[in-house]
Scaffold this motif. Sequence first.
Motif, short mmCIF file in Angstrom:
data_model
loop_
_atom_site.label_atom_id
_atom_site.label_comp_id
_atom_site.label_asym_id
_atom_site.label_seq_id
_atom_site.Cartn_x
_atom_site.Cartn_y
_atom_site.Cartn_z
N SER A 45 0.80 -1.22 0.00
CA SER A 45 0.00 0.00 0.00
C SER A 45 0.84 1.27 0.00
O SER A 45 0.30 2.36 -0.17
N THR A 46 2.15 1.17 0.20
CA THR A 46 2.97 2.36 0.32
C THR A 46 3.24 3.02 -1.02
O THR A 46 3.33 4.24 -1.12
N GLY A 47 3.40 2.20 -2.07
CA GLY A 47 3.66 2.74 -3.39
C GLY A 47 5.07 3.26 -3.56
O GLY A 47 5.39 3.87 -4.58
N ASP A 48 5.93 3.07 -2.58
CA ASP A 48 7.30 3.58 -2.65
C ASP A 48 8.20 2.66 -3.45
O ASP A 48 8.00 1.45 -3.47
N GLY A 49 9.23 3.24 -4.08
CA GLY A 49 10.22 2.44 -4.75
C GLY A 49 11.27 1.96 -3.76
O GLY A 49 11.38 2.47 -2.64
N ARG A 50 12.07 0.99 -4.20
CA ARG A 50 13.09 0.44 -3.30
C ARG A 50 14.31 0.01 -4.11
O ARG A 50 14.22 -0.28 -5.31
N PHE A 51 15.45 -0.04 -3.44
CA PHE A 51 16.66 -0.58 -4.04
C PHE A 51 16.66 -2.09 -3.87
O PHE A 51 16.24 -2.62 -2.83
N VAL A 52 17.14 -2.80 -4.89
CA VAL A 52 17.26 -4.26 -4.82
C VAL A 52 18.66 -4.65 -5.29
O VAL A 52 19.12 -4.21 -6.36
N TYR A 53 19.32 -5.46 -4.48
CA TYR A 53 20.59 -6.04 -4.92
C TYR A 53 20.26 -7.29 -5.74
O TYR A 53 19.52 -8.17 -5.28
N VAL A 54 20.82 -7.35 -6.95
CA VAL A 54 20.55 -8.47 -7.85
C VAL A 54 21.88 -9.18 -8.14
O VAL A 54 22.78 -8.58 -8.73
N PRO A 55 22.03 -10.44 -7.70
CA PRO A 55 23.27 -11.17 -8.03
C PRO A 55 23.52 -11.16 -9.53
O PRO A 55 22.65 -11.55 -10.31
N THR A 193 7.95 -12.52 3.23
CA THR A 193 7.56 -13.67 2.41
C THR A 193 6.52 -13.22 1.41
O THR A 193 5.44 -12.76 1.80
N PRO A 194 6.83 -13.28 0.11
CA PRO A 194 8.12 -13.68 -0.46
C PRO A 194 9.19 -12.63 -0.19
O PRO A 194 8.88 -11.52 0.22
N ARG A 195 10.45 -13.00 -0.42
CA ARG A 195 11.54 -12.08 -0.12
C ARG A 195 11.46 -10.80 -0.96
O ARG A 195 11.78 -9.72 -0.50
N ILE A 196 11.04 -10.94 -2.22
CA ILE A 196 10.90 -9.80 -3.13
C ILE A 196 9.46 -9.76 -3.64
O ILE A 196 8.91 -10.78 -4.05
#
Length: 237
Positions: A45-55, A193-196
């Motif tokens: 519900s926040t609608g905010d973006g986020r950083f994701v580390y991708v192997p 859960t799930p992690r992403i």
Amino acid sequence: MIFRSLALISLAVLTACGSRIYDESQPGEFTGSLLVMWVDGGSDSTGDGRFVYVPDLDRQGRALMFRRGVQTDGRAVHITEVEPRLMYTDGGSIPRLVQPVKGLNPWGYAPAYMVHDWLFAARKCLNAGDADADEAKVNDVTFRESFEIMAEMLKTLERQTAVAESDLQPSAITWAVSGGISKGLWEDDTCPTPRIDPEHMKQIEARLRIGRDGPQKSVRVAGEDVTPARVVQVIGF
């Protein structure tokens, strides 16, 4: 100006604690490739973006990994290699006290922050009793070891990359991640859960399909048009 001066004075005093740990640390080695993406919104519900580390695999097929050096100060070593997995990341939290100090930005030591963030992400899931096989690999790592590893990584980056060597920055960061705020996060049991978020996963998949340098245009993923995640940081070793 006054706030900046006070921050510098306070920082000089507080980093004395982190300086000893940093000075006694032996550097290790970073290998592989780091890739950080920015994803928009999501299904929450926040609608905010986020950083994701991708192997991300480098030309030798290696994802980012930190191998610890041989430590000579008697510190406990429960893990010798740390390889972060897919996770949300804040790029390494720096207390407000040191934010005004030039050079202490979240991405200056990005590889170290990714590994440190992974230790905490895995620890939270271990605390919750919901760790997967990758997260379980850090089961024996203690909180003290987490900030000792950070000090080792900072020293490694100053030896291995173009990061400028500094008497202040590594000690300040080591102090920051060894304090009460970090200890509280280490004891947290918030394990997503799930992690992403599934919507974020679609954005990541869209970006991987068109490549890091591909155009920022919609891609068909699972039968729908998806705007690719944006690449924020790429570092190879």
